[in-house]
Design an enzyme around this catalytic site. Structure first.
Site, PDB file in Angstrom:
ATOM      1  N   CYS A  73      12.457 -62.359 -98.647  1.00 52.09           N
ATOM      2  CA  CYS A  73      13.056 -62.810 -97.387  1.00 52.09           C
ATOM      3  C   CYS A  73      13.678 -61.570 -96.751  1.00 52.09           C
ATOM      4  O   CYS A  73      14.584 -60.958 -97.328  1.00 52.09           O
ATOM      5  CB  CYS A  73      14.109 -63.877 -97.669  1.00 52.09           C
ATOM      6  N   CYS A  97      25.764 -69.954 -88.519  1.00 55.65           N
ATOM      7  CA  CYS A  97      25.061 -68.883 -89.235  1.00 55.65           C
ATOM      8  C   CYS A  97      25.951 -67.643 -89.392  1.00 55.65           C
ATOM      9  O   CYS A  97      26.506 -67.135 -88.413  1.00 55.65           O
ATOM     10  CB  CYS A  97      23.789 -68.531 -88.463  1.00 55.65           C
ATOM     11  N   CYS A 100      24.185 -68.501 -83.242  1.00 57.44           N
ATOM     12  CA  CYS A 100      24.172 -69.882 -83.751  1.00 57.44           C
ATOM     13  C   CYS A 100      25.474 -70.119 -84.518  1.00 57.44           C
ATOM     14  O   CYS A 100      25.865 -69.296 -85.362  1.00 57.44           O
ATOM     15  CB  CYS A 100      22.964 -70.125 -84.653  1.00 57.44           C
ATOM     16  N   CYS A 138      22.870 -60.245 -85.472  1.00 54.92           N
ATOM     17  CA  CYS A 138      22.016 -61.058 -84.598  1.00 54.92           C
ATOM     18  C   CYS A 138      22.782 -61.372 -83.328  1.00 54.92           C
ATOM     19  O   CYS A 138      23.988 -61.619 -83.367  1.00 54.92           O
ATOM     20  CB  CYS A 138      21.610 -62.351 -85.299  1.00 54.92           C
ATOM     21  N   GLU A 154      20.626 -57.107 -95.514  1.00 51.21           N
ATOM     22  CA  GLU A 154      20.358 -57.763 -96.792  1.00 51.21           C
ATOM     23  C   GLU A 154      18.914 -58.224 -96.852  1.00 51.21           C
ATOM     24  O   GLU A 154      18.325 -58.609 -95.842  1.00 51.21           O
ATOM     25  CB  GLU A 154      21.307 -58.951 -96.985  1.00 51.21           C
ATOM     26  N   CYS A 156      19.924 -69.664 -96.748  1.00 56.34           N
ATOM     27  CA  CYS A 156      19.642 -69.571 -95.312  1.00 56.34           C
ATOM     28  C   CYS A 156      20.948 -69.483 -94.535  1.00 56.34           C
ATOM     29  O   CYS A 156      21.849 -70.287 -94.748  1.00 56.34           O
ATOM     30  CB  CYS A 156      18.926 -70.828 -94.833  1.00 56.34           C
TER      31      CYS A 156
HETATM   32  N1  SAH Z   1      16.767 -65.965 -86.615  1.00 55.89           N
HETATM   33  C1  SAH Z   1      15.770 -66.779 -87.204  1.00 55.89           C
HETATM   34  C2  SAH Z   1      15.551 -66.534 -88.680  1.00 55.89           C
HETATM   35  C3  SAH Z   1      16.754 -66.363 -89.563  1.00 55.89           C
HETATM   36  S1  SAH Z   1      17.658 -67.756 -90.026  1.00 55.89           S
HETATM   37  C4  SAH Z   1      16.033 -68.235 -86.944  1.00 55.89           C
HETATM   38  O1  SAH Z   1      17.128 -68.564 -86.528  1.00 55.89           O
HETATM   39  O2  SAH Z   1      15.113 -69.016 -87.125  1.00 55.89           O
HETATM   40  C5  SAH Z   1      16.575 -68.719 -91.075  1.00 55.89           C
HETATM   41  C6  SAH Z   1      16.875 -70.232 -91.013  1.00 55.89           C
HETATM   42  O3  SAH Z   1      18.167 -70.523 -91.560  1.00 55.89           O
HETATM   43  C7  SAH Z   1      16.904 -70.769 -89.583  1.00 55.89           C
HETATM   44  O4  SAH Z   1      16.212 -71.984 -89.493  1.00 55.89           O
HETATM   45  C8  SAH Z   1      18.378 -70.994 -89.370  1.00 55.89           C
HETATM   46  O5  SAH Z   1      18.653 -71.911 -88.351  1.00 55.89           O
HETATM   47  C9  SAH Z   1      18.831 -71.460 -90.710  1.00 55.89           C
HETATM   48  N2  SAH Z   1      20.269 -71.361 -90.913  1.00 55.89           N
HETATM   49  C10 SAH Z   1      21.167 -70.574 -90.296  1.00 55.89           C
HETATM   50  N3  SAH Z   1      22.405 -70.781 -90.773  1.00 55.89           N
HETATM   51  C11 SAH Z   1      22.291 -71.744 -91.714  1.00 55.89           C
HETATM   52  C12 SAH Z   1      23.224 -72.390 -92.576  1.00 55.89           C
HETATM   53  N4  SAH Z   1      24.521 -72.073 -92.574  1.00 55.89           N
HETATM   54  N5  SAH Z   1      22.764 -73.325 -93.428  1.00 55.89           N
HETATM   55  C13 SAH Z   1      21.447 -73.648 -93.464  1.00 55.89           C
HETATM   56  N6  SAH Z   1      20.509 -73.064 -92.677  1.00 55.89           N
HETATM   57  C14 SAH Z   1      20.943 -72.121 -91.805  1.00 55.89           C
HETATM   58 FE1  SF4 Z   2      20.425 -65.352 -85.430  1.00 56.04          FE
HETATM   59 FE2  SF4 Z   2      21.379 -66.822 -87.409  1.00 56.04          FE
HETATM   60 FE3  SF4 Z   2      20.733 -67.977 -85.102  1.00 56.04          FE
HETATM   61 FE4  SF4 Z   2      18.801 -67.052 -86.702  1.00 56.04          FE
HETATM   62  S1  SF4 Z   2      20.245 -68.728 -87.172  1.00 56.04           S
HETATM   63  S2  SF4 Z   2      18.992 -66.755 -84.489  1.00 56.04           S
HETATM   64  S3  SF4 Z   2      19.835 -65.242 -87.577  1.00 56.04           S
HETATM   65  S4  SF4 Z   2      22.355 -66.467 -85.386  1.00 56.04           S
END
Ligand code: SAH
Ligand code: SF4
Length: 353
Positions: free
Chosen positions: A108, A122, A119, A115, A95, A342
């Site tokens: 974006c 996410c 996390c 990934c 996406e 995000c």
């Molecule tokens: N992998 C990278 C970039 C992609 S995520 C990273 O983790 O930084 C972009 C941002 O969205 C990151 O700061 C991530 O922690 C945040 N993010 C992930 N899941 C989220 C959620 N459910 N709500 C708000 N921010 C989130």
């Molecule tokens: Fe991967 Fe999502 Fe963690 Fe970013 S926030 S490193 S995209 S699992």
């Protein structure tokens, strides 16, 4: 049909010149090809009347332009955010998001299909890792957004690119850096390094590498917790790159490049949004030229937490500012109704190519 392996979106202008020269053709024509791809946003060199026939024929036979087909798209109800589901050559899907607000157009983009970092909050992490994207597949997303933007009302070209889509960009370092070099080429999309931001989960050795290679793009580090124990519970990758090591790498980055670092903090109600948490962030990053970007949690299927209330976010900001002199922002919640916020990007498992 087997497509030619060389994707023009993955070449720098210098490499394209070298390719033409290697065929015994005048490398000067590379500039025309480049103009067509990145100023004309044309997804093909076919029909490029301005190109000598010999150049066009060689390119058509030995290269391709990896335009990513749109499998689906959605626009948020406020009209500010548009999300594209794009198909890759092997049937995987990613996406990319076009965001339009305050007169700025931002793409974006994803750096991986899925990934590996896991996390907990996410959606991309919840789907697991499929594969790295190539530089060409990353550039193609920006071209797609630029083209889509041009087609819509309001005009304005893409000026900002954020590596905040699917995937961990520093897990796919070479492709991401190559793509950012191609995006910055002044003869092409001409993005300013000032307007490219890479967001990382905290791959400490790669942050050091960015510093040592004097990479000009902005760095955002996803922190979410200020102690090792709390961070590990949200960000499993913290076991591999512990907080101490991560902060050392950040200090190395800012002292080497003399640049501010953005720290991202997903605000989860009752979990990491208390006054104590705000002070812990202040102590952790207070000594660095930094800005904290607070992101109220967006909903995902695999995580039950709630976003912090706006009073908690304001209190967090006040402590950072008054007690530590740290600037911060609260990210506006946009595109949540189409799961383009995000951490909300995810794609179903792909069918056969
Ligand atoms: N992998 C990278 C970039 C992609 S995520 C990273 O983790 O930084 C972009 C941002 O969205 C990151 O700061 C991530 O922690 C945040 N993010 C992930 N899941 C989220 C959620 N459910 N709500 C708000 N921010 C989130
Ligand atoms: Fe991967 Fe999502 Fe963690 Fe970013 S926030 S490193 S995209 S699992």
């Amino acid at each position: 049909m087997n497509l030619p392996p060389t994707d023009l979106y993955g070449l720098t202008l210098g490499e394209l010149r070298a390719l033409l020269a290697g065929w015994g053709l005048n490398p000067i024509h590379a500039a025309l090809v480049w103009k067509r791809l990145y100023l004309g946003l044309s997804g093909s060199v076919d029909g490029a009347g301005e190109l000598p026939a010999a150049v066009r024929a060689r390119l058509l036979a030995h290269t391709r332009v990896g335009v990513l087909p749109v499998a689906a798209e959605a626009e948020s109800s406020d009209g500010f955010t548009r999300k594209y589901l794009l198909g890759l050559g092997d049937g995987q899907r990613i996406e990319a998001v076009l965001m339009r607000f305050a007169g700025r157009v931002t793409a974006c983009v994803s750096s991986q299909a899925g990934c590996a970092m896991g996390c907990v909050f996410c959606a991309t992490g919840q789907m697991g890792y499929r594969r790295h994207l190539t530089a060409a597949e990353i550039v193609a997303q920006v071209v797609h957004v630029a083209r889509a933007q041009g087609a819509g009302e309001g005009g304005g070209r893409v000026r900002n690119v954020v590596f905040m889509g699917m995937g961990e960009p520093l897990h796919n370092y070479d492709a991401v850096m190559r793509a950012s070099d191609i995006l910055r080429d002044p003869a092409g999309l001409a993005l300013s390094a000032e307007r490219i931001t890479l967001s990382t989960v905290g791959v400490a050795p790669a942050i050091r590498r960015m510093a040592d290679e004097a990479r000009p793009i902005h760095l955002a580090v996803s922190l979410h917790a200020a102690t090792q124990e709390e961070r590990e519970a949200l960000v499993p990758a913290a076991r591999k790159w512990p907080l101490d090591e991560l902060m050392d790498a950040c200090r190395h980055f800012s002292s080497t490049l003399r640049r501010r670092i953005f720290f991202e903090w997903t605000l989860i109600d009752g979990r990491n949004d208390t006054e104590g948490h705000a002070r812990a962030v202040g102590r952790l990053v207070g000594g660095l030229p930094a800005q904290v970007n607070l992101i109220p949690l967006n909903p995902t299927a695999g995580y039950g937490g709630l976003p912090s209330r706006s009073e908690a976010a304001r209190r967090f900001q006040r402590i950072l500012s008054e007690e530590f002199g740290l600037p911060s922002t609260v990210r506006q919640r946009r595109g949540i109704d189409i799961a383009a916020g995000c951490g909300q990007l995810a794609t179903p498992r792909a069918g056969p190519a």
